[in-house]
Design an enzyme around this catalytic site. Structure first.
Site, PDB file in Angstrom:
ATOM      1  N   CYS A  63      27.563  35.680  35.251  1.00  0.00           N
ATOM      2  CA  CYS A  63      28.969  36.011  35.523  1.00  0.00           C
ATOM      3  C   CYS A  63      29.336  37.421  35.054  1.00  0.00           C
ATOM      4  O   CYS A  63      28.916  38.389  35.668  1.00  0.00           O
ATOM      5  CB  CYS A  63      29.873  34.934  34.939  1.00  0.00           C
ATOM      6  SG  CYS A  63      31.498  34.915  35.723  1.00  0.00           S
ATOM      7  N   ARG A  88      41.154  32.622  41.846  1.00  0.00           N
ATOM      8  CA  ARG A  88      40.056  32.317  40.921  1.00  0.00           C
ATOM      9  C   ARG A  88      39.143  31.306  41.585  1.00  0.00           C
ATOM     10  O   ARG A  88      39.600  30.332  42.193  1.00  0.00           O
ATOM     11  CB  ARG A  88      40.574  31.751  39.598  1.00  0.00           C
ATOM     12  CG  ARG A  88      41.086  32.815  38.652  1.00  0.00           C
ATOM     13  CD  ARG A  88      40.991  32.392  37.204  1.00  0.00           C
ATOM     14  NE  ARG A  88      39.672  32.579  36.641  1.00  0.00           N
ATOM     15  CZ  ARG A  88      39.173  33.753  36.246  1.00  0.00           C
ATOM     16  NH1 ARG A  88      39.872  34.843  36.362  1.00  0.00           N
ATOM     17  NH2 ARG A  88      37.970  33.830  35.734  1.00  0.00           N
ATOM     18  N   HIS A 134      27.611  29.246  34.865  1.00  0.00           N
ATOM     19  CA  HIS A 134      27.799  29.300  33.413  1.00  0.00           C
ATOM     20  C   HIS A 134      27.160  28.125  32.682  1.00  0.00           C
ATOM     21  O   HIS A 134      26.670  27.175  33.286  1.00  0.00           O
ATOM     22  CB  HIS A 134      29.296  29.214  33.099  1.00  0.00           C
ATOM     23  CG  HIS A 134      29.980  30.519  33.149  1.00  0.00           C
ATOM     24  ND1 HIS A 134      29.773  31.498  32.229  1.00  0.00           N
ATOM     25  CD2 HIS A 134      30.902  31.003  34.013  1.00  0.00           C
ATOM     26  CE1 HIS A 134      30.541  32.532  32.517  1.00  0.00           C
ATOM     27  NE2 HIS A 134      31.223  32.262  33.592  1.00  0.00           N
TER      28      HIS A 134
HETATM   29  N1  GLN Z   1      35.833  38.552  34.223  1.00  0.00           N
HETATM   30  C1  GLN Z   1      35.021  38.158  35.291  1.00  0.00           C
HETATM   31  C2  GLN Z   1      35.752  37.495  36.438  1.00  0.00           C
HETATM   32  O1  GLN Z   1      36.747  36.812  36.251  1.00  0.00           O
HETATM   33  C3  GLN Z   1      33.912  37.285  34.782  1.00  0.00           C
HETATM   34  C4  GLN Z   1      34.395  35.988  34.222  1.00  0.00           C
HETATM   35  C5  GLN Z   1      33.310  35.178  33.655  1.00  0.00           C
HETATM   36  O2  GLN Z   1      32.327  35.666  33.074  1.00  0.00           O
HETATM   37  N2  GLN Z   1      33.527  33.884  33.737  1.00  0.00           N
HETATM   38  O3  GLN Z   1      35.310  37.660  37.549  1.00  0.00           O
END
Ligand code: GLN
EC number: 6.3.5.13
Length: 243
Positions: free
Chosen positions: A94, A128, A192
């Site tokens: 990520c 998101r 993740h």
């Molecule tokens: N900040 C990044 C995004 O929102 C990565 C987030 C994350 O590592 N979960 O795309």
């Protein structure tokens, strides 16, 4: 045999239990009698990339990614790029994945010029992309199950290949069906947390990649993966239905 793991920015890029992936790699090596040491390297600490066989970079929020820019520019970018070109193995997740690309433009317009180690870039969006997801990994001939949570949409250039194709969820950008990136011995993904515990085939493939560079082709003796496979199959069924 021994693997030296570098955990980059362990105190900054540490979302959703990403460190569990290191525990998983360590344990699967130890079960096979292979030595492993993990060293954290964070902000202000010098990185000598040639000291390590395998690099792990976890995820972070936009703020944390911005915070790292001066530290990367002060020397780590050059070390990371050299290590990648030299065939070191990387698992980047990520925010750590985004950091290996050319840039990340956050949803509120912050321009983060990153390492440019991989031919890809990321642009933030208002949406998101959250949830459990699944993708096929042709290289391994298996489905990978994971969890994603990002607003960044990543687009791959011609210099990298996707790690997989999305079966359920968003992946790199929710539009082109790609997930993650592969270049040399770099494995980059939006998945993740318990990525490797739930996908032992992927974990062993990454370990074998790092061991092969150091010792030549190796076979890892099989482990009892009853619990891991059961967790994997449960999520696969939940996401994709009965096969
Ligand atoms: N900040 C990044 C995004 O929102 C990565 C987030 C994350 O590592 N979960 O795309």
């Amino acid at each position: 045999m021994e693997l030296k793991i570098c955990h980059l920015y362990p105190d900054v890029l540490n979302l959703y239990g990403d460190r569990g992936n290191i525990l998983c790699m360590e344990q699967r090596l130890k079960w096979r009698g292979i030595d492993v040491t993990t060293t954290g390297v964070s902000v202000g600490e010098p990185l000598k990339a040639s000291d390590f066989d395998l690099f792990f970079i976890g995820g972070g929020q936009d703020f944390e990614e911005e915070v790292l820019l001066p530290d990367l520019a002060a020397g780590k970018t050059a070390e990371l790029k050299a290590a990648i070109e030299d065939g070191a193995t990387f698992l980047a997740i990520c925010g750590g994945y985004q950091m290996l690309g050319a840039y990340y433009k956050t949803w509120d317009g912050q321009q983060c010029d990153f390492t440019g180690a991989l031919d890809l870039y990321t642009e933030g969006s208002a949406e998101r992309m959250i949830g459990n997801y699944a993708f096929t990994c042709e290289e391994l001939g298996v489905n990978v199950v994971g969890f994603e949570n990002h607003s960044g949409k990543t687009y791959l250039g011609s210099g990298v290949k996707p790690l997989g194709k999305v079966l359920k969820g968003y992946g790199n950008n929710g539009a082109d069906g790609t997930e993650g990136a592969r270049y040399k011995n770099v494995f980059a993904t939006y998945s993740h947390g318990c990525l490797l515990p739930k996908n032992p085939v992927l974990c062993d493939h990454i370990l074998k990649t790092a061991l092969a560079r150091k010792y030549g082709a190796v076979e890892l003796p099989p482990l009892d993966d009853t619990l891991e496979e059961s967790a994997h199959r449960y999520m696969e069924r939940r996401l994709l239905g009965e096969k």
